[in-house]
Design an enzyme around this catalytic site. Sequence first.
Site, PDB file in Angstrom:
ATOM      1  N   SER A 243    -132.431   6.193 -25.967  1.00  0.00           N
ATOM      2  CA  SER A 243    -132.909   5.378 -27.086  1.00  0.00           C
ATOM      3  C   SER A 243    -134.012   4.480 -26.551  1.00  0.00           C
ATOM      4  O   SER A 243    -134.092   4.248 -25.332  1.00  0.00           O
ATOM      5  CB  SER A 243    -131.751   4.506 -27.595  1.00  0.00           C
ATOM      6  OG  SER A 243    -132.233   3.483 -28.447  1.00  0.00           O
TER       7      SER A 243
ATOM      8  N   TYR B 241    -124.113  -0.848 -26.694  1.00  0.00           N
ATOM      9  CA  TYR B 241    -125.005   0.314 -26.861  1.00  0.00           C
ATOM     10  C   TYR B 241    -126.148   0.264 -25.851  1.00  0.00           C
ATOM     11  O   TYR B 241    -126.433   1.261 -25.180  1.00  0.00           O
ATOM     12  CB  TYR B 241    -125.543   0.300 -28.284  1.00  0.00           C
ATOM     13  CG  TYR B 241    -126.448   1.461 -28.645  1.00  0.00           C
ATOM     14  CD1 TYR B 241    -125.918   2.706 -28.974  1.00  0.00           C
ATOM     15  CD2 TYR B 241    -127.837   1.314 -28.687  1.00  0.00           C
ATOM     16  CE1 TYR B 241    -126.741   3.762 -29.333  1.00  0.00           C
ATOM     17  CE2 TYR B 241    -128.666   2.357 -29.048  1.00  0.00           C
ATOM     18  CZ  TYR B 241    -128.119   3.590 -29.370  1.00  0.00           C
ATOM     19  OH  TYR B 241    -128.933   4.634 -29.724  1.00  0.00           O
TER      20      TYR B 241
END
Length: 260
Positions: free
Chosen positions: A150, A165
């Site tokens: 990401s 995350y």
Amino acid sequence: MDSLQSLFSLRGHVGFVTGASSGLGVDCAAALAMAGADVALAARRGDRLDKLAAQLASEYGVRTAAIQLDVTSDGQIDVALARARRELGLVDILVNNAGISPTGRAESLPRATWDAAIATNLTAPMMLAQRVARGLIEAKRPGRIINIVSIYATVASSIYRLSAYTAAKGGLLNLTRQLAVEWADYGILVNALAPGWIPTEATEAGMAKGNNRERMERSTPLGRLGQPEEIRGAIIFLASEASSYVTGSMLAVDGGYQAW
Ligand code: NAD
């Protein structure tokens, strides 16, 4: 490598995509199939997988297998990979796509939320990668591992409270580099693909909150969100002969977000 076909064709290869029941996983699987690979679709929602498997097989003339898998279970990973091997052949392209992005203030984040994010986003990709690599090393075959990270693997989020995350994706990015180094001698190339903001089941609700979408568009040089199908080219590149000298790297598909 004397033709476009030989650079990008995945005929004769077997892909395995986790989290293929929705979002970017669907496009990862479609990309591999489009380039001619047989593909195992692995996720928890079996009904959705069956539909996608049938669709990809008829659209691209490849073999597919729909395999129910919770990536946080080592036992299920072993069963799923064995089934893929039985039905399609030895997996030589792994796409670690399954992921979760729980939010919560860092100062009060429950331990269970942290553990779940690390288990799904970091531990599971490692367990899958080590098993796929082991199979390839034993068979003396080269292969590809693509870890979906990401933009939040390299920078923090100013929009969402995403400590678990960002930690997991940052870990997965550096794990990508370590595996690339350890498995280079075996011809197993390991790379990361870092999507920017792309509307999917996981992200749409957050994007719709307040002025989030507008903030995202403003902080992206291309001035818009991505579309799930825009990761297909990067997947084919990282899985194919076209990237034969690329390992341990991160390819951002983020509209330029990390460029400024
Ligand atoms: P999504 O929720 O649509 O897809 C994630 C998939 O992973 C789902 O099919 C889900 O069921 C599956 N999954 C989750 N936990 C699982 C488990 N334990 N076992 C098996 N499958 C499991 O979300 P998405 O946006 O398509 O995300 C796909 C990947 O891309 C994730 O790793 C995510 O972190 C990453 N990513 C997405 C974006 C974005 O903007 N969409 C941006 C950066 C990174």
